[in-house]
Design a protein around this motif. Sequence first.
Motif, PDB file in Angstrom:
ATOM      1  N   VAL A 190      29.796  36.419  32.192  1.00 41.73           N
ATOM      2  CA  VAL A 190      30.584  36.894  33.335  1.00 41.73           C
ATOM      3  C   VAL A 190      29.986  36.251  34.585  1.00 41.73           C
ATOM      4  O   VAL A 190      28.766  36.249  34.756  1.00 41.73           O
ATOM      5  N   VAL A 191      30.844  35.680  35.452  1.00 45.92           N
ATOM      6  CA  VAL A 191      30.358  35.131  36.720  1.00 45.92           C
ATOM      7  C   VAL A 191      30.933  35.982  37.847  1.00 45.92           C
ATOM      8  O   VAL A 191      32.153  36.145  37.938  1.00 45.92           O
ATOM      9  N   ALA A 192      30.062  36.542  38.673  1.00 45.73           N
ATOM     10  CA  ALA A 192      30.517  37.422  39.759  1.00 45.73           C
ATOM     11  C   ALA A 192      30.083  36.849  41.105  1.00 45.73           C
ATOM     12  O   ALA A 192      28.893  36.611  41.342  1.00 45.73           O
ATOM     13  N   ASP A 193      31.056  36.640  41.969  1.00 41.00           N
ATOM     14  CA  ASP A 193      30.802  36.012  43.270  1.00 41.00           C
ATOM     15  C   ASP A 193      31.858  36.537  44.236  1.00 41.00           C
ATOM     16  O   ASP A 193      33.021  36.719  43.852  1.00 41.00           O
ATOM     17  N   GLU A 194      31.457  36.783  45.496  1.00 44.16           N
ATOM     18  CA  GLU A 194      32.359  37.469  46.424  1.00 44.16           C
ATOM     19  C   GLU A 194      33.425  36.549  47.032  1.00 44.16           C
ATOM     20  O   GLU A 194      34.239  36.991  47.841  1.00 44.16           O
ATOM     21  N   SER A 195      33.434  35.274  46.678  1.00 41.52           N
ATOM     22  CA  SER A 195      34.437  34.348  47.228  1.00 41.52           C
ATOM     23  C   SER A 195      35.794  34.556  46.567  1.00 41.52           C
ATOM     24  O   SER A 195      35.911  35.200  45.536  1.00 41.52           O
ATOM     25  N   GLU A 249      34.373  35.002  31.852  1.00 47.41           N
ATOM     26  CA  GLU A 249      35.139  35.897  32.727  1.00 47.41           C
ATOM     27  C   GLU A 249      34.659  35.719  34.169  1.00 47.41           C
ATOM     28  O   GLU A 249      33.451  35.594  34.425  1.00 47.41           O
ATOM     29  N   VAL A 250      35.614  35.685  35.103  1.00 42.09           N
ATOM     30  CA  VAL A 250      35.265  35.494  36.503  1.00 42.09           C
ATOM     31  C   VAL A 250      35.633  36.738  37.307  1.00 42.09           C
ATOM     32  O   VAL A 250      36.748  37.257  37.184  1.00 42.09           O
ATOM     33  N   VAL A 251      34.691  37.220  38.105  1.00 44.03           N
ATOM     34  CA  VAL A 251      34.922  38.374  38.966  1.00 44.03           C
ATOM     35  C   VAL A 251      34.792  37.901  40.422  1.00 44.03           C
ATOM     36  O   VAL A 251      33.762  37.335  40.791  1.00 44.03           O
TER      37      VAL A 251
END
Lengths: 326, 325
Positions: free
Chosen positions: B257-262, B289-291
């Motif tokens: 899972v990759v989580a980044d606020e952009s 999965e991208v968050v």
Amino acid sequence: MPNVVAEHADRLVDQFREMVLVREFETRVSSLFEDNELPGFVHLYIGQEAIATGACWGLKDDDYITSTHRGHGHSIAKGLDPDRMMAELFGKETGYCGGKSGSMHIADVDQGMLGANGIVGAGPSLAVGAGLSIQQNDEDRVCLSFFGEGAMAEGVVHESMNLAGVQDLPVVFVCENNQYGEMTPAQDQHSVEGFEARGDVYDMPAETVDGMSVQSVHDAATRATERARNGGGPSLLICETYRYHGHYEGDPMVYRTEAEVEEWRERDPVDTLESSLLESGHVDGDDVAAIRAEASERIDEAVEFARASEYPDPESAFEGVYSEEL
Amino acid sequence: MPEKSMRNAINDALSEEMQRDDSTYLIGQDVGEPGGSFAVTRGLYDEFEEGRVIDTPISEAAIVGSSAGAGMTGSRPIAEIMYADFMGLAADQVMNQAGLFKYMFGGDVTVPITIRTVNGGPGANAAAQHSKSLHGLFMHMPGVRVVLASTPHDSKGLLKSAIRCDDPVVFFEHMELYNREAEVPEKSYKIPLGEADVEREGDDVTVVATQKMFYHARDVAEQLAGEISVELINPRTVKPLDTETLVESAKKTGRVVVADESVVQNGPASYIAERIQQEAFYHLEAPVEVVGVDDTPIPFSPPLTEAVVPDDEDIETAIRDMPRV
């Protein structure tokens, strides 16, 4: 201007020699471009030679300039080598930037030339940075920032002149009003006629000079650079001039008349200086012919150098993006 | 080891590097006597001699453009742009000036400048023009390095490396993390640009998380311990990106899972996911999965903001939705 010529004859002859060289470089670039020998596009300085030569004449090797997309004249006036300039225009590895810049980005930071620049109005903010470096290190240097009058409509130029004024930086803003911003007359692009009023806005001395007269530019630039060197802060120099060729080579120039061009050609900076020097007797026809022949030969050499040089290794396209490979 | 806020850790890095190298100076709006909008440069105006900390007009393009010019002429400027959102006003100075000079001018020129700016703001209800995370824009610019400050410890070490780096670096801090405290060594240390940090080792799923998402992910990993074993990685820099560490972890856990606020579209998280899928494809049990933020401006009202900006629940859901053998 006989008295002035008499007083500064040696310098004026040298300035004439440089202006002829710039004119020869540009004229040759025009024909090379027409012959499809040069990739990309070029913007020529023909008609404006007195400004680069007059403004840079009093600079030291370690003074800085920033330039524009129309930068060949500035480069020659700052002492760059026509061989390596021409090679860069040909996209060859011996060019100033190894074929990565072409006409619009020639730079030689060691020679104080902080780059021609393809973004209108980019130079002044870089010049402010050079001014900050000079101020930080208490150096005896100045930075001249050349830009066209079209750049006066760019926001970053306002920011830069204001910041230079606020910080009292040793920067001379040299606005070359060649009457057209790309293909639109200057008077249709700026709400106030003339640009001297900008000096008041930023609390810096502003002066408008005849950009077709190397003597006038030289004198005004000398006043401004001396003021900058002596801690007097920035100045604005507006040089009224004319661009004989189009915005770019190939520009159909539908926006102006041949009569208008001819009117300005009457005031040609190279020819009028030649006439003055001849009239004053400081040179004769043979001298002038020799100077012109010398320039022509010099540019022949530059073209030969460029033609004989190799194209860069395609692998070099991936080098030099970062100081260390990522 | 003493605890320090991220604000003070960054201030320490600035102070140490300015002491160390006379060619450095700070420049930006309100960075001088006022000490910066987020009080990061507080005290430096008094600590250093006149001229080393320069307050400017509200002129983002001139702040960054002058830094490019100064960088070419022997200085090592450290510029502050108050919000990442304002970097749009200075984008040309990075995209067409500072980032290109080394390459475009033939390789000999260096432009050693650091531009500190501030991501984040949704949690402070700063609304659409003061809340974006924009490091993705600058990853798209060749010649520019991009650093993300997430922890006090890393902020200090990364900023020192950024300042000493001979390339332009855009150093993204995060508005909502300035008050975070953690142990920070008193001694001088650097963290190389391009080395991810494996914050927590695990076997079931890899979570790659940046800035505020890193803290959300850390909480989730703690809550799920015993049920799902999470390996948490903070990439720390997105250009250069430590693909090796990310891929190695992906190969081990098989789920990422990759989580980044952009914004997700063409964004940093999507790029990281793409690299992992390219290089660890045959080891993955599921697509990465991208968050992130889904093509929406950051709204003002708290319930709207919460709907748009991911939090620990979104990260937990992404982890739980991963197919498990």
